[in-house]
Design an enzyme around this catalytic site. Sequence first.
Site, PDB file in Angstrom:
ATOM      1  N   ASP A 245     -10.050   9.936  16.145  1.00  0.00           N
ATOM      2  CA  ASP A 245      -9.097  10.908  16.698  1.00  0.00           C
ATOM      3  C   ASP A 245      -9.323  12.273  16.055  1.00  0.00           C
ATOM      4  OD1 ASP A 245      -7.929   9.038  18.293  1.00  0.00           O
ATOM      5  OD2 ASP A 245      -6.118   8.788  17.082  1.00  0.00           O
ATOM      6  N   ASP A 258      -5.597   8.930  12.441  1.00  0.00           N
ATOM      7  CA  ASP A 258      -5.369   8.204  13.691  1.00  0.00           C
ATOM      8  C   ASP A 258      -3.938   8.467  14.139  1.00  0.00           C
ATOM      9  OD1 ASP A 258      -6.958   6.590  15.384  1.00  0.00           O
ATOM     10  OD2 ASP A 258      -5.632   4.900  14.988  1.00  0.00           O
ATOM     11  N   LYS A 260      -0.753   7.738  16.490  1.00  0.00           N
ATOM     12  CA  LYS A 260      -0.206   6.616  17.260  1.00  0.00           C
ATOM     13  C   LYS A 260       1.159   6.987  17.821  1.00  0.00           C
ATOM     14  CE  LYS A 260      -3.472   3.719  16.039  1.00  0.00           C
ATOM     15  NZ  LYS A 260      -4.480   3.310  17.037  1.00  0.00           N
TER      16      LYS A 260
END
Length: 351
Positions: A245, A258, A260
Site C-alpha cells: 500500500d 497497510d 485497512k
Amino acid sequence: MFIFKRVLVVSGILVPKSTALPLRHFSAPSCLRSPKRNSPYSSVDSERYSSLVKSVMSTRVSSQTPETLSAEDEHMYGPVIKAQTPPRTEVRTPKTLHPFLNCEDAGEPEDAESGPPVRIGINRGQGRSSVPSVTRILQQTLSQEQIFYLERWKRRMIAELGEEGFREYSQNLFRQGKRFHSALEEILTSDPSGKDKSVSETAEYPPDIQGYMESVSHILRDVTAVRAIESTVKHETLNYLGVVDCVARYRGVLCVIDWKTSEKAKPFLSNTYDNPIQVAAYAGALNNDGNYKYQVESGLIVVAYKDGSPAHAHQLSPELMLDYWKTWLLRLEEFTEQRSIQASGASSENR
DNA sequence: GGATCCTTCTTCTTCTTC
C-alpha cells in the site's frame, strides 16, 4: 449443537494453532497489557490463607476423574471421533530461515527521500505468471480454525441477509476498501513530504468513505517521506510477489504501511489476524527486490472506521517483524508443499 | 478489447451473575 461442538473440540478443529504471536505492540494501554497486575488476588493475604489453599488443592472434591468423564461423554454423545491430523502444538520453525534483510542493500543513498514516491506496476507478461502472490498464499494456507470461523460467519450472514444480500454486502465492503485506498493514494502522492496533511481533513470525499478519511487523519499527520505507493514488490529468491500500500516514515521510522477498513474495532494487534504476516511478507520482499535501494525493518497496520472514530495504528517493531517473517516462511513452505502435491497428482492423472 | 492478476473484506465459546 452441543454434540457438534464437543466433537469439534475433541477433534482439534477448534484448538488454536500456533499462528498467533505474542501480543507486543505500541498502542495497547498499559492497564490492558497486563491484566494480571490488577488481579483481585494480588491483595489477598496469601500466608493467612495458605492452609486453606493447601487443603483445597490436596482434596479431590469430585468423584469424577478424566476416565469417568470420558465414559460418561461416550454414553451421552457416542464414541469420540478423533481428528485424522492432530493439532500441531509444538512451536514450528521454518526449514530454511531466509534472511529478512538483505545485507548487500543496507546502504541508503542520501537523496533517497527527495523524489516522488515510486509506483512499480505489476508485470506478469515477462514470465512471471507462475509467481504466487502474498494474498493467494495466505488464503490458501489458512488454518482449519480460521476456515471454520470464516465459514460459520458466512453462513450466519447468509441466513440474515440472503444469498443476494450477502453478495451485495461483500461487494460494498470491497468497494469501500478500494475507494479508501484510492483517496489515500491521492493524498500521499500529492503531498509525499507530509508537510500538508490538512488536505485530508478539509477535503470532501464520497459519503461512504468520508468517515474512514476522518478516522485516519490523525495518523496521516505522522506519515512523512512517502517513498512508494501501491507498488509491486517481488522476493527474488523466494519467488513471490505482492503490492505494498505504502512505504513511508511513521513517526520517523521507515515502515511498510497497510491501510485497512473495518466495521469492528481492532484495538489490538491480535485482532488483525494475518495482517501482520502480510506486512512482514511485503517488507521481506521489498528488502530482497533490486528495484528498491533501501531496507525496511518495521511495519504499520492502520485500521480505519466508518463512523470516523480514530483509527488504530499497530506499529510492528523490527523484532516483531522478524517473528512474523518466520511465520510467513512457514506459510510459504506450506503453500509450496501443497503445490508440489497438486502437481504430482496432476501428472499422475495425465499418465 | 478481453482475460487475468493483485487487492479490497470477512473470524476469535457462551452463559450467568453482579
